[in-house]
Scaffold this active site. Structure first.
Site, PDB file in Angstrom:
ATOM      1  N   GLY A 159      -7.565   9.436  10.343  1.00  0.00           N
ATOM      2  CA  GLY A 159      -7.757   9.497  11.785  1.00  0.00           C
ATOM      3  C   GLY A 159      -8.836  10.456  12.243  1.00  0.00           C
ATOM      4  O   GLY A 159      -9.003  10.659  13.439  1.00  0.00           O
ATOM      5  N   ASN A 211      -8.783   1.640  10.565  1.00  0.00           N
ATOM      6  CA  ASN A 211      -7.839   1.419  11.658  1.00  0.00           C
ATOM      7  C   ASN A 211      -8.257   2.173  12.917  1.00  0.00           C
ATOM      8  O   ASN A 211      -8.715   1.588  13.884  1.00  0.00           O
ATOM      9  CB  ASN A 211      -6.416   1.796  11.242  1.00  0.00           C
ATOM     10  CG  ASN A 211      -5.369   1.386  12.275  1.00  0.00           C
ATOM     11  OD1 ASN A 211      -5.682   0.945  13.369  1.00  0.00           O
ATOM     12  ND2 ASN A 211      -4.125   1.519  11.946  1.00  0.00           N
ATOM     13  N   ALA A 227      -9.386   5.583   5.059  1.00  0.00           N
ATOM     14  CA  ALA A 227      -9.262   6.772   5.917  1.00  0.00           C
ATOM     15  C   ALA A 227     -10.596   7.488   6.085  1.00  0.00           C
ATOM     16  O   ALA A 227     -11.328   7.711   5.126  1.00  0.00           O
ATOM     17  CB  ALA A 227      -8.230   7.768   5.395  1.00  0.00           C
ATOM     18  N   GLY A 228     -10.905   7.831   7.330  1.00  0.00           N
ATOM     19  CA  GLY A 228     -12.054   8.668   7.625  1.00  0.00           C
ATOM     20  C   GLY A 228     -13.243   7.940   8.223  1.00  0.00           C
ATOM     21  O   GLY A 228     -14.146   8.579   8.743  1.00  0.00           O
ATOM     22  N   LYS A 234       0.852  -1.185   0.000  1.00  0.00           N
ATOM     23  CA  LYS A 234       0.000   0.000   0.000  1.00  0.00           C
ATOM     24  C   LYS A 234       0.890   1.239   0.000  1.00  0.00           C
ATOM     25  O   LYS A 234       1.664   1.462   0.928  1.00  0.00           O
ATOM     26  CB  LYS A 234      -0.905   0.029   1.229  1.00  0.00           C
ATOM     27  CG  LYS A 234      -1.751   1.295   1.285  1.00  0.00           C
ATOM     28  CD  LYS A 234      -2.514   1.438   2.599  1.00  0.00           C
ATOM     29  CE  LYS A 234      -2.929   2.891   2.790  1.00  0.00           C
ATOM     30  NZ  LYS A 234      -3.503   3.128   4.122  1.00  0.00           N
TER      31      LYS A 234
END
Lengths: 80, 263
Positions: free
Chosen positions: B166, B214, B192-193, B105
């Site tokens: 994040g 994550n 993300a988000g 990635k």
């Protein structure tokens, strides 16, 4: 790469290396495999870069280290 | 499982097949046992990992691999923390040597406070990595033109951000994510988000192939429970996408028949 002129019968020398940004001294002669052993590393879980070139794991025992060499030794950690 | 099993609905990237459409990160957990438990609960088969210097003062410290086995999960090494193409390429060459995997990635980030994808650096790194034999899943801006260009360069998956890394704000630009999906011939993952399970479901309802989460799991009060919620959210969103939602109308429409009413 210059010719290695070190005599074969030299038993020890002091090698100054930079490993992961730290200046460290080791008893030489030393290969990458010897360095990993001296540092207590499991070579199956790390990767080594010597002077910005990847050192293939299969060659650790054959790659000699020289004073002034700069090494990065990395592994996988948690990340997103 | 019932007839709507997600098991018959695998997605493929770089010749590999995955039943789970949830990809999880392994960062930000309080400890490795919690990391392992949350990933187990998420049902994920692919996990992202970072590459960092070994701590020379504690070389026997427990390692991620001892808790999250690369034999069980597909490790996807990332370039988190890389702000230039050169750093990203160097990091992934080390990752390939450490693990032996070509599937990676790529992310090249711009400076805080946005940490938005640096697309110039991303293009440069993607070109170098593809030339060097990597299979590149690429984090990118929610820009359909940039996404298409990355696909045409040979990236194996496109990973537009839903919101800043994040932030937990959910998909901020669903129109562009949808345009990217509709134009793509390779898998599209929202990366993300995502903040909670509805965000993951929403991303899947847009038609993306998978979602990467994550922080939303790692920073939940109970990461294991949130991992399970994300699994359910991704599955619900995927099933809803496949089912095809009803048309929106701006007037009421009774659910029960209007004839046969008692008078």
């Amino acid at each position: 790469m210059g010719t290695d002129n070190r005599p074969m019968n030299v038993v020890t020398e002091t090698l100054s290396l930079t490993v992961n940004g730290e200046a460290r001294k080791f008893a030489g002669p030393l290969t990458v495999a010897g360095l990993a052993q001296a540092l207590g590393l499991d070579t199956r879980k790390v990767a080594v870069e010597l002077n910005r070139e990847i050192v293939p794991r299969s060659t650790y025992a054959q790659v000699p280290l020289r004073g002034g060499d700069i090494l990065e030794i990395v592994h996988f950690i948690g990340g997103g | 499982m019932d007839g709507l099993s997600v098991l018959d609905d695998a997605w493929r990237v770089a010749g590999r097949s995955f039943a789970s459409r949830l990809v999880v990160g392994t960062g930000k957990y309080k400890d490795l046992p919690t990391t392992a438990a949350a990933i187990e609960a998420s049902g994920a088969e692919m996990v992202t990992v970072a590459v960092r210097r070994v701590n020379l003062s504690d070389p026997k410290a427990p390692m991620l691999q001892d808790y999250v086995s690369p034999n069980r999960y597909t490790y996807l090494p990332n370039t988190a923390g890389c702000f230039t193409a050169d750093e990203a390429v160097r990091t992934l060459r080390l990752a390939r040597e450490a693990g032996g995997w070509n599937l990676v990635k790529l992310e090249v980030l711009g400076p805080a406070p946005t940490l938005y994808p640096d697309m110039a650096g991303t293009f440069e790194a993607a070109a170098a990595l593809i030339k060097d034999g990597f299979e590149v899943m690429v984090y990118c801006s929610d820009d359909p033109i940039a996404a298409k260009r990355l696909e045409e360069m040979g990236c194996v998956a496109i990973m537009p951000l839903g919101a800043p890394i994040g932030s937990g704000l959910g998909v901020q630009n669903p129109l562009m994510i949808r345009m990217i999906i509709e134009n793509a011939k390779v898998p599209v993952l929202v990366d993300a988000g995502v903040g909670t399970a509805t965000d993951a479901a929403f991303a899947m309802e847009l038609g993306c192939d998978a979602v990467l989460v994550n922080s939303a799991i790692a920073h939940a009060d109970d990461p294991v429970l949130m991992a399970r919620a994300m699994k359910a959210g991704v599955e619900a969103g995927r099933l809803a996408f496949r089912a095809g939602r009803m048309k929106r109308t701006e007037q009421a429409n009774p659910s029960s028949p209007t004839n046969g009413l008692i008078r």
